[in-house]
Scaffold this motif. Structure first.
Motif, short mmCIF file in Angstrom:
data_model
loop_
_atom_site.label_atom_id
_atom_site.label_comp_id
_atom_site.label_asym_id
_atom_site.label_seq_id
_atom_site.Cartn_x
_atom_site.Cartn_y
_atom_site.Cartn_z
N UNK A 48 -75.02 35.08 -46.68
CA UNK A 48 -75.93 36.22 -46.74
C UNK A 48 -77.37 35.74 -46.89
N UNK A 49 -78.37 36.65 -46.74
CA UNK A 49 -79.75 36.29 -47.06
C UNK A 49 -79.86 35.97 -48.56
N UNK A 50 -80.79 35.09 -48.95
CA UNK A 50 -81.76 34.41 -48.09
C UNK A 50 -81.23 33.14 -47.42
N UNK A 51 -79.95 32.81 -47.65
CA UNK A 51 -79.41 31.59 -47.03
C UNK A 51 -79.53 31.65 -45.51
N UNK A 52 -79.09 32.77 -44.93
CA UNK A 52 -79.14 32.91 -43.48
C UNK A 52 -80.56 32.83 -42.96
N UNK A 53 -81.49 33.40 -43.71
CA UNK A 53 -82.89 33.43 -43.27
C UNK A 53 -83.51 32.03 -43.28
N UNK A 54 -83.16 31.23 -44.27
CA UNK A 54 -83.66 29.86 -44.33
C UNK A 54 -83.18 29.07 -43.12
N UNK A 55 -81.91 29.23 -42.78
CA UNK A 55 -81.36 28.51 -41.62
C UNK A 55 -82.01 29.00 -40.32
N UNK A 56 -82.25 30.29 -40.22
CA UNK A 56 -82.95 30.82 -39.04
C UNK A 56 -84.36 30.24 -38.94
N UNK A 57 -84.99 30.05 -40.08
CA UNK A 57 -86.36 29.53 -40.11
C UNK A 57 -86.43 28.09 -39.61
N UNK A 58 -85.44 27.27 -39.96
CA UNK A 58 -85.50 25.85 -39.59
C UNK A 58 -84.87 25.57 -38.23
N UNK A 59 -84.19 26.53 -37.66
CA UNK A 59 -83.50 26.34 -36.38
C UNK A 59 -84.44 25.82 -35.28
N UNK A 60 -85.61 26.47 -35.04
CA UNK A 60 -86.49 25.96 -33.99
C UNK A 60 -87.09 24.58 -34.29
N UNK A 61 -87.27 24.28 -35.58
CA UNK A 61 -87.78 22.95 -35.97
C UNK A 61 -86.78 21.88 -35.57
N UNK A 62 -85.51 22.13 -35.84
CA UNK A 62 -84.46 21.17 -35.48
C UNK A 62 -84.29 21.07 -33.97
#
Length: 278
Positions: A48-62
């Protein structure tokens, strides 16, 4: 000549078929593909958020680093560890270390912490009472039903003077370790993901801010009691012993502890979550 031509065609077909397969993070680490420009897939289970949101945030960086982050949002707090232990995913992000250690002990697995991400202040909330002093004699209090969070809840209540526990049990406490309960509080153990739904049915509910926030509740403004800042229950990125040092996992850890992620917490979750990194 015909046999040689046929052999050549078959060889080319096999090479093309091999090029069409996208390696996972584990496969890439084994064959050295991650050191080239070939993209790898890194699968991470979460809830759930904020876990999902953190992963969404770093996805383009990776993505820029050649890692395709595949985020699997699962429906309960057992599946992410099962998936990781069975090598269906490369990491998960939803739990604290005591919960992970409990899972390892019960399942003989070798899950390991990668890096702490944020502290989520545990608290107890009530729909019918504004102060802990208003809680009636014999009140029913809902707490999470997994052993690590049972202990966490009971320790929080002890620190706030509601009960007294057997000396030395700490976060391994169970209800049988309650040695003093002057107000005869009744503790009912509920699945973590169902806690928020019990708010209408009990006098008080102990839960993390991730489950309280969708109800419009925060530890700072609404909790009758909280565990304080000295918690052992930091939400942590977790991998396995066999892949924790792999390049994709370490790049994920680096991205999740970046200034951008810290700012995300400060801008969006300052009342319920504190970054556990500098």
């Amino acid at each position: 000549m015909n046999k040689r031509l046929l052999l050549l065609i078959l060889t080319v077909m096999l090479v093309l078929a091999g090029c069409g397969q996208q390696p996972t993070a584990d496969e890439s680490e084994a064959n050295g593909a991650n050191e080239s420009n070939q993209e790898v897939t890194l699968k991470v289970a979460t809830l759930i958020p904020p876990m999902t949101e953190v992963l969404d945030l770093v996805k383009p960086v990776l993505k820029e680093q050649g890692i395709d982050l595949e985020i699997l949002v699962l429906s309960d707090n057992v599946q992410p560890n099962n998936a990781l232990a069975n090598k269906e995913v490369d990491a998960n992000f939803f739990q604290h270390v005591p919960y992970m250690e409990e899972y390892n002990e019960n399942n003989g697995s070798e899950l390991v912490p990668v890096t702490p991400i944020y502290n989520a202040m545990f608290g107890a909330y009530s729909k019918g009472y504004d102060k802990i002093e208003e809680l009636p004699e014999g009140a029913t209090i809902a707490i999470p039903n997994d052993p690590s969070n049972i202990g966490r809840s009971l320790v929080m209540f002890e620190k706030n003077g509601l009960i007294k526990l057997k000396e030395g049990v700490g976060i391994k406490a169970t209800q049988t370790d309650i040695v003093e309960n002057l107000h005869n509080y009744k503790f009912t153990e509920v699945d973590l993901l169902m806690l928020a739904r019990t708010l209408d049915d009990v006098d008080m509910v102990a839960m993390t801010p991730a489950y309280a926030k969708p109800l419009g509740l925060t530890p700072k403004n609404d909790a009758l009691v909280t565990e304080g800042k000295d918690s052992d229950f930091t939400i942590t990125l977790v991998a396995r012993k066999d892949n924790v040092d792999s390049e994709p996992i370490q790049k994920l850890a680096e991205a999740m502890t970046s200034p951008e992620v810290k700012k995300f917490f400060e801008d969006n979750y300052s009342e319920i979550a504190v970054p556990a990194f500098e």
